[in-house]
Design an enzyme around this catalytic site. Structure first.
Site, PDB file in Angstrom:
ATOM      1  N   GLY A  87       1.016  -0.794   0.323  1.00 47.31           N
ATOM      2  CA  GLY A  87       0.119   0.139  -0.284  1.00 47.31           C
ATOM      3  C   GLY A  87       1.162   1.416   0.268  1.00 47.31           C
ATOM      4  O   GLY A  87       2.005   1.301  -0.464  1.00 47.31           O
ATOM      5  N   ARG A  88       0.108   2.430   0.390  1.00 46.43           N
ATOM      6  CA  ARG A  88       0.935   3.365   0.282  1.00 46.43           C
ATOM      7  C   ARG A  88       2.005   4.105   1.500  1.00 46.43           C
ATOM      8  O   ARG A  88       3.129   4.801   1.478  1.00 46.43           O
ATOM      9  CB  ARG A  88       0.475   4.904   0.238  1.00 46.43           C
ATOM     10  CG  ARG A  88      -0.265   4.610  -0.694  1.00 46.43           C
ATOM     11  CD  ARG A  88      -1.099   6.119  -1.106  1.00 46.43           C
ATOM     12  NE  ARG A  88      -0.750   7.207  -0.473  1.00 46.43           N
ATOM     13  CZ  ARG A  88      -2.270   7.739  -0.182  1.00 46.43           C
ATOM     14  NH1 ARG A  88      -3.248   7.126  -0.422  1.00 46.43           N
ATOM     15  NH2 ARG A  88      -2.102   8.457   0.580  1.00 46.43           N
ATOM     16  N   GLU A  91       6.075   3.635   1.501  1.00 49.08           N
ATOM     17  CA  GLU A  91       6.563   5.096   0.978  1.00 49.08           C
ATOM     18  C   GLU A  91       7.022   6.395   1.916  1.00 49.08           C
ATOM     19  O   GLU A  91       8.156   6.945   2.138  1.00 49.08           O
ATOM     20  CB  GLU A  91       5.322   6.149   0.054  1.00 49.08           C
ATOM     21  CG  GLU A  91       4.709   5.950  -0.724  1.00 49.08           C
ATOM     22  CD  GLU A  91       3.946   6.400  -1.313  1.00 49.08           C
ATOM     23  OE1 GLU A  91       3.274   7.431  -0.707  1.00 49.08           O
ATOM     24  OE2 GLU A  91       3.644   5.832  -3.177  1.00 49.08           O
ATOM     25  N   CYS A 117       3.983  -6.106  -2.624  1.00 47.53           N
ATOM     26  CA  CYS A 117       3.525  -5.567  -3.252  1.00 47.53           C
ATOM     27  C   CYS A 117       4.201  -4.413  -2.958  1.00 47.53           C
ATOM     28  O   CYS A 117       5.891  -4.407  -2.974  1.00 47.53           O
ATOM     29  CB  CYS A 117       1.940  -5.057  -2.708  1.00 47.53           C
ATOM     30  SG  CYS A 117       1.016  -4.075  -4.398  1.00 47.53           S
ATOM     31  N   HIS A 118       3.713  -2.805  -2.571  1.00 48.78           N
ATOM     32  CA  HIS A 118       5.316  -2.007  -2.052  1.00 48.78           C
ATOM     33  C   HIS A 118       5.855  -1.978  -1.359  1.00 48.78           C
ATOM     34  O   HIS A 118       6.287  -1.171  -0.448  1.00 48.78           O
ATOM     35  CB  HIS A 118       4.285  -1.143  -2.371  1.00 48.78           C
ATOM     36  CG  HIS A 118       3.473   0.135  -3.536  1.00 48.78           C
ATOM     37  ND1 HIS A 118       2.409  -0.918  -3.977  1.00 48.78           N
ATOM     38  CD2 HIS A 118       4.337   0.802  -4.079  1.00 48.78           C
ATOM     39  CE1 HIS A 118       2.391   0.085  -5.705  1.00 48.78           C
ATOM     40  NE2 HIS A 118       3.194   0.819  -5.525  1.00 48.78           N
ATOM     41  N   TYR A 137       4.480  -5.107  -6.603  1.00 44.54           N
ATOM     42  CA  TYR A 137       3.544  -4.499  -7.812  1.00 44.54           C
ATOM     43  C   TYR A 137       4.852  -3.988  -8.710  1.00 44.54           C
ATOM     44  O   TYR A 137       6.032  -3.255  -8.287  1.00 44.54           O
ATOM     45  CB  TYR A 137       3.509  -3.175  -6.996  1.00 44.54           C
ATOM     46  CG  TYR A 137       2.039  -3.157  -7.322  1.00 44.54           C
ATOM     47  CD1 TYR A 137       0.841  -3.879  -8.042  1.00 44.54           C
ATOM     48  CD2 TYR A 137       1.733  -1.463  -8.279  1.00 44.54           C
ATOM     49  CE1 TYR A 137      -0.153  -3.329  -9.278  1.00 44.54           C
ATOM     50  CE2 TYR A 137       0.960  -1.749  -9.277  1.00 44.54           C
ATOM     51  CZ  TYR A 137       0.210  -1.953  -9.509  1.00 44.54           C
ATOM     52  OH  TYR A 137      -0.341  -2.277 -10.421  1.00 44.54           O
TER      53      TYR A 137
END
Length: 185
Positions: A87-88, A91, A117-118, A137
């Site tokens: 997800g975010r 980051e 994923c991320h 991802y």
């Protein structure tokens, strides 16, 4: 049974946070979900990412997820494995030096690490994937390559294990991803 540390944060991908957390507990493992600057009993916001025919995934507000441990008081020697959802959240979590140190400690001690994923953004920032086959991802492929990893382009429902590292491109891989991760316990 294993004791798993899960590092998560606001706008983590909902399925990648909730499903492995609940599945690992259902299998009898203990999972401590932590977030920097938050305590047990506090919540993080999740985001739901879906594949709806657009050129990239879409994002919607997900659930509130209640953390069950304090980030500030974890003792890494208490844990057998590390889980990093996508997800975010990765980051900004990758900007936290303590998060990076935790990932490096698990890697140095050859303990299982799973990232989906991320979540690969955390692995690349920690510098622990050089020479490893890593899935993520597809948008994270350049980061994997720049960090010295070999990007493994997999179908969304597949996962890959390289040594003590298990990675997958997205939440549709949960069955295979969790099977490979728990096999390392």
């Amino acid at each position: 049974m294993a004791r798993v540390l899960m590092i998560t944060g606001d706008f983590v991908e909902d399925y990648e946070n909730m499903v492995p957390f609940q599945a690992l507990i259902a299998m009898g493992h203990e999972v401590d979900a932590v977030c920097p600057d938050k305590k047990a009993g506090e919540s993080i916001a999740t985001a739901i990412h879906d594949f709806e025919g657009d050129q990239t995934y879409t994002e919607k507000r997900g659930h509130n997820f209640v953390l069950n441990a304090d980030f500030s008081s974890i003792n890494l020697s208490d844990y057998d494995a590390l889980y990093l959802p996508g997800g975010r959240a990765p980051e900004y979590l990758r900007l936290n030096s303590k998060v990076i140190e935790i990932i490096q400690t698990f890697s140095t001690n050859n303990k299982p690490i799973a990232a989906i994923c991320h979540g690969a953004q955390l692995l690349t920032a920690a510098g622990v994937i050089e020479g490893k086959k890593v899935s993520a991802y597809p948008a994270c492929a350049p980061e994997v390559t720049l960090a010295g990893g070999e990007y493994a382009s997999l179908e969304m429902d597949q996962a890959i294990t390289d040594g003590q590292l298990v990675t997958a491109p997205a939440w549709p891989a949960h069955p295979e991803f969790l099977k490979q991760f728990t096999a390392l316990f």
